[in-house]
Design a protein around this motif. Structure first.
Motif, short mmCIF file in Angstrom:
data_model
loop_
_atom_site.label_atom_id
_atom_site.label_comp_id
_atom_site.label_asym_id
_atom_site.label_seq_id
_atom_site.Cartn_x
_atom_site.Cartn_y
_atom_site.Cartn_z
N LEU A 82 47.98 -39.82 26.23
CA LEU A 82 47.66 -40.13 24.83
C LEU A 82 46.25 -40.69 24.71
N ALA A 83 45.83 -41.49 25.68
CA ALA A 83 44.49 -42.05 25.64
C ALA A 83 43.43 -40.96 25.80
N ILE A 84 43.69 -39.97 26.67
CA ILE A 84 42.74 -38.87 26.86
C ILE A 84 42.60 -38.06 25.58
N LEU A 85 43.71 -37.87 24.87
CA LEU A 85 43.68 -37.05 23.66
C LEU A 85 42.94 -37.73 22.51
N VAL A 86 42.88 -39.03 22.52
CA VAL A 86 42.28 -39.73 21.38
C VAL A 86 40.95 -40.39 21.72
N LEU A 87 40.57 -40.42 22.98
CA LEU A 87 39.31 -41.05 23.33
C LEU A 87 38.13 -40.24 22.79
N PRO A 88 37.15 -40.86 22.15
CA PRO A 88 36.00 -40.13 21.59
C PRO A 88 35.18 -39.42 22.64
N VAL A 89 35.18 -39.88 23.87
CA VAL A 89 34.33 -39.29 24.90
C VAL A 89 34.77 -37.87 25.24
N PHE A 90 36.05 -37.53 24.97
CA PHE A 90 36.56 -36.20 25.29
C PHE A 90 36.64 -35.29 24.07
N ARG A 91 35.97 -35.65 23.00
CA ARG A 91 35.94 -34.79 21.82
C ARG A 91 34.87 -33.71 21.97
N ALA A 92 35.09 -32.57 21.31
CA ALA A 92 34.18 -31.42 21.44
C ALA A 92 32.92 -31.66 20.61
N HIS A 93 32.06 -32.53 21.09
CA HIS A 93 30.84 -32.86 20.35
C HIS A 93 29.81 -31.74 20.42
N THR A 94 29.78 -31.00 21.52
CA THR A 94 28.75 -29.97 21.73
C THR A 94 29.42 -28.60 21.82
N ILE A 95 28.97 -27.67 20.95
CA ILE A 95 29.45 -26.28 21.00
C ILE A 95 28.22 -25.40 21.24
N ALA A 96 28.07 -24.93 22.47
CA ALA A 96 26.91 -24.13 22.86
C ALA A 96 27.26 -22.64 22.73
N ILE A 97 26.43 -21.89 22.00
CA ILE A 97 26.64 -20.46 21.77
C ILE A 97 25.45 -19.71 22.35
N SER A 98 25.73 -18.68 23.12
CA SER A 98 24.68 -17.87 23.73
C SER A 98 25.05 -16.39 23.61
N GLY A 99 24.00 -15.55 23.69
CA GLY A 99 24.21 -14.10 23.65
C GLY A 99 24.18 -13.49 22.27
N ASN A 100 24.10 -14.31 21.23
CA ASN A 100 24.10 -13.76 19.86
C ASN A 100 22.67 -13.57 19.38
N ARG A 101 22.38 -12.33 18.96
CA ARG A 101 21.08 -12.01 18.37
C ARG A 101 21.24 -11.53 16.94
N LEU A 102 22.36 -10.86 16.67
CA LEU A 102 22.59 -10.29 15.35
C LEU A 102 23.58 -11.13 14.54
N VAL A 103 24.61 -11.62 15.19
CA VAL A 103 25.63 -12.42 14.50
C VAL A 103 25.16 -13.87 14.46
N GLY A 104 25.19 -14.47 13.28
CA GLY A 104 24.72 -15.83 13.11
C GLY A 104 25.62 -16.86 13.76
N ARG A 105 25.03 -18.01 14.07
CA ARG A 105 25.79 -19.10 14.68
C ARG A 105 26.89 -19.59 13.73
N GLY A 106 26.58 -19.66 12.44
CA GLY A 106 27.58 -20.12 11.48
C GLY A 106 28.81 -19.24 11.44
N ALA A 107 28.60 -17.90 11.51
CA ALA A 107 29.75 -16.99 11.50
C ALA A 107 30.62 -17.17 12.73
N ILE A 108 29.99 -17.42 13.88
CA ILE A 108 30.76 -17.62 15.11
C ILE A 108 31.54 -18.94 15.04
N LEU A 109 30.91 -19.99 14.52
CA LEU A 109 31.61 -21.28 14.40
C LEU A 109 32.77 -21.19 13.43
N ASP A 110 32.58 -20.46 12.33
CA ASP A 110 33.68 -20.30 11.37
C ASP A 110 34.85 -19.57 12.01
#
Length: 364
Positions: A82-110
């Motif tokens: 339960l502590a691992i699931l709620v600790l802020p340090v394990f939240r998905a703060h960084t979403i790195a996207i690579s390989g996209n040239r035509l499709v926008g980052r916003g569309a991939i995140l959505d």
């Protein structure tokens, strides 16, 4: 003799009568009586075919201690999870996207639907991958998580077969004719992908009104792709770009500055005449120098009577586009005069058209 028989019959009759009286007499229930001088005594009751009751073994203190330790360890594990699931340090703060040239980052995140407040351990990479691969122009995708708080998304896009420039807008064209609007993003065309410039005023007006671009004719897209691939071998010069001129005529602009005018390209019949037009251009190869031109254009609207005129533009001139805000055409390297065939003093035979085949594009 008869007296003996009669006696025997009488005895038998009496015996039968006695037996019948015994049978017919009502039975009296048997009663057990114990004399008062005989006291009752208890006896052990016996039951047959019954399993013996298990004997209870007393639990030792060591077994009780082991159970308590197991319960305590389980409780610690649940609290840690339960502590691992709620600790802020394990939240998905960084979403790195690579390989996209035509499709926008916003569309991939959505499509990924990953929240920055979501625990990294609750990110289902397979579900995220399937949602991203449903996007147009995404060929494949992979999703990986990296502790403590990073999600890495790698996409592989379909390569466009044609790039369309119209004013300040850039659009990628698939082989099916589907259009992906890239907006004003400065995305260079992939190597070997031809460019189509649309300078028609009708498209500039549609751009100002916010209308979306309809898909191109797949037959036209395929014809342009194959033409760009086979043009250098046939004519010794490459295609700089294809262009819909402001007058609505379609032209092939070469890297040496001259252009081949094909006419209007609005119907399937117009597209089907392109091989014959290029065959007529190929028949002029011995009369015109395509690598060192002294002409600016070859009019192939009538494949039987091509017309030559104008002066060549600078080699490898950049595509000229129309500015949507003013509707005026950007300065071109050379103007395209209306074809004016010069009458010959003596009749000359029309050049024999050479067929320029448009087959499937070569596989890479």
């Amino acid at each position: 003799m008869s007296t003996v028989v009669d006696d025997r019959a009488r005895r038998q009759a009496r015996a039968r009568a006695t037996a019948a009286s015994i049978i017919d007499t009502p039975r009296i229930a048997r009663r057990y009586a114990v004399a008062e001088e005989h006291p009752l005594r208890a006896t052990e009751r016996r039951r047959h075919n019954r399993a013996a009751m298990p004997r209870l073994v007393p639990v030792s203190l060591s077994a009780i201690s082991r159970r308590r330790v197991a319960v305590a360890v389980l409780a610690v594990q649940i609290v840690a999870l339960l502590a691992i699931l709620v600790l802020p340090v394990f939240r998905a703060h960084t979403i790195a996207i690579s390989g996209n040239r035509l499709v926008g980052r916003g569309a991939i995140l959505d499509a990924a639907r990953i929240s920055t407040s979501q625990s990294l351990f609750t990110v289902d990479g397979e579900q995220v991958r399937q949602r991203i691969e449903k996007l147009p122009w995404v060929r494949s995708a992979s999703v990986e998580t990296e502790l403590p708080s990073t999600v890495r998304i790698t996409v592989r896009e379909w390569t466009p077969v044609l790039m369309l420039h119209a004013g300040s807008r850039k659009l990628a064209i698939a082989d099916s004719g589907d259009v992906l609007d890239l907006g004003g993003a400065d995305i260079p065309a992939p190597p070997g992908v031809p460019t189509l410039v649309d300078n028609r005023p009708a498209f500039a007006a549609a751009q100002l009104s916010g209308s979306t671009r309809a898909p191109l004719d797949p037959q036209l897209v395929r014809t342009l792709v194959v033409t760009a691939q086979r043009f250098p071998d046939a004519f010794g010069v490459a295609v700089n770009h294809f262009e819909w001129q402001s007058d609505g005529l379609f032209a092939i602009v070469t890297t040496m500055g001259w252009r081949a005018i094909l006419g209007h390209m609005l119907t399937d019949q117009d597209v089907s005449t392109v091989p014959d037009q290029l065959g007529a251009l190929l028949s002029l190869k011995g009369k015109l120098s395509f690598t060192k031109p002294t002409f600016g254009y070859v009019d192939l609207e009538d494949p039987g009577q091509p017309a030559v005129g104008g002066k060549p533009a600078a080699p490898d001139a950049p595509p000229a586009t129309t500015t949507p805000s003013t509707g005026a055409a950007a300065p071109k390297a050379t103007a395209t005069p209306a074809p004016t065939p010069t009458p010959a003093p003596t009749p000359t035979a029309a050049p024999t058209p050479i067929h320029f085949s448009i087959g499937p594009p070569p596989s890479h």
